[in-house]
Design a protein around this motif. Sequence first.
Motif, PDB file in Angstrom:
ATOM      1  N   ALA A 135       0.830  -1.206   0.000  1.00  0.00           N
ATOM      2  CA  ALA A 135       0.000   0.000   0.000  1.00  0.00           C
ATOM      3  C   ALA A 135       0.862   1.253   0.000  1.00  0.00           C
ATOM      4  CB  ALA A 135      -0.936  -0.006   1.208  1.00  0.00           C
ATOM      5  N   ALA A 136       1.945   1.237   0.775  1.00  0.00           N
ATOM      6  CA  ALA A 136       2.839   2.398   0.811  1.00  0.00           C
ATOM      7  C   ALA A 136       3.519   2.608  -0.538  1.00  0.00           C
ATOM      8  CB  ALA A 136       3.884   2.222   1.921  1.00  0.00           C
ATOM      9  N   ILE A 137       3.898   1.514  -1.194  1.00  0.00           N
ATOM     10  CA  ILE A 137       4.515   1.624  -2.520  1.00  0.00           C
ATOM     11  C   ILE A 137       3.513   2.197  -3.518  1.00  0.00           C
ATOM     12  CG2 ILE A 137       5.480   0.318  -4.449  1.00  0.00           C
ATOM     13  CD1 ILE A 137       6.614  -1.643  -2.337  1.00  0.00           C
ATOM     14  N   LEU A 138       2.286   1.726  -3.465  1.00  0.00           N
ATOM     15  CA  LEU A 138       1.275   2.245  -4.390  1.00  0.00           C
ATOM     16  C   LEU A 138       0.964   3.717  -4.102  1.00  0.00           C
ATOM     17  CD1 LEU A 138      -1.100  -0.836  -4.602  1.00  0.00           C
ATOM     18  CD2 LEU A 138       0.592  -0.076  -6.283  1.00  0.00           C
ATOM     19  N   ALA A 182       6.383  11.045  -2.049  1.00  0.00           N
ATOM     20  CA  ALA A 182       6.728   9.718  -2.559  1.00  0.00           C
ATOM     21  C   ALA A 182       7.881   9.123  -1.761  1.00  0.00           C
ATOM     22  CB  ALA A 182       7.095   9.806  -4.040  1.00  0.00           C
ATOM     23  N   SER A 183       8.861   9.932  -1.457  1.00  0.00           N
ATOM     24  CA  SER A 183      10.001   9.459  -0.681  1.00  0.00           C
ATOM     25  C   SER A 183       9.574   9.010   0.722  1.00  0.00           C
ATOM     26  CB  SER A 183      11.058  10.558  -0.585  1.00  0.00           C
ATOM     27  OG  SER A 183      12.180  10.099   0.127  1.00  0.00           O
ATOM     28  N   GLY A 232       8.439   4.447   4.431  1.00  0.00           N
ATOM     29  CA  GLY A 232       7.497   3.653   5.221  1.00  0.00           C
ATOM     30  C   GLY A 232       7.436   2.214   4.735  1.00  0.00           C
ATOM     31  N   ALA A 233       7.456   2.029   3.427  1.00  0.00           N
ATOM     32  CA  ALA A 233       7.442   0.682   2.858  1.00  0.00           C
ATOM     33  C   ALA A 233       8.712  -0.067   3.239  1.00  0.00           C
ATOM     34  CB  ALA A 233       7.307   0.756   1.339  1.00  0.00           C
ATOM     35  N   GLN A 290      13.508   5.467  -4.541  1.00  0.00           N
ATOM     36  CA  GLN A 290      13.689   6.599  -3.637  1.00  0.00           C
ATOM     37  C   GLN A 290      14.863   7.471  -4.093  1.00  0.00           C
ATOM     38  OE1 GLN A 290      14.146   5.648   0.521  1.00  0.00           O
ATOM     39  NE2 GLN A 290      13.106   7.538   1.085  1.00  0.00           N
ATOM     40  N   ARG A 291      15.927   6.841  -4.549  1.00  0.00           N
ATOM     41  CA  ARG A 291      17.079   7.601  -5.047  1.00  0.00           C
ATOM     42  C   ARG A 291      16.669   8.416  -6.280  1.00  0.00           C
ATOM     43  NH1 ARG A 291      20.328   3.953  -4.329  1.00  0.00           N
ATOM     44  NH2 ARG A 291      20.045   2.754  -6.232  1.00  0.00           N
TER      45      ARG A 291
END
Length: 138
Positions: A50-53, A67-68, A73-74, A108-109
């Motif tokens: 869910a965090a990725i989505l 987004a970061s 969190g993911a 993330q990078r």
Amino acid sequence: MTKGKLVAGIGLALGVTLFAGWAWGAIGRSAVSRQLEASELRDDLLGARAAILDARVALYVTNFGEASQHLEGARVLLRRADVRMTSVGRTADSKQLATAMAGIDDAQRMSGKLDLNANARAGEAAQIMATMLATAAR
């Protein structure tokens, strides 16, 4: 003499009954604890997906900071899931999890560099999570 045998028989029957009840409870408890552990692992995997989505949605609207945060969190949830998997000896799933975490790191990078290709990397990680959840349900 017969009263002594009667008392001893009742005591023995009570002891056997108590032991049988304890053994029956112990058997059920181990099954419940395995189900609880599987449920907690699934909860971590669902939360990470869910965090990725959420991160993908934030990347779509070019909100790289949010987004970061979602990707971080993911990552936390996946680390906890990895600990759970290695404790139960699921090394193959742990390797898939490592691949997903590498994808999250890349995403993330990239989001830190304001690169929209981070969405694709996050999508790959989300797909890995979906596959893991499908196999964990069986």
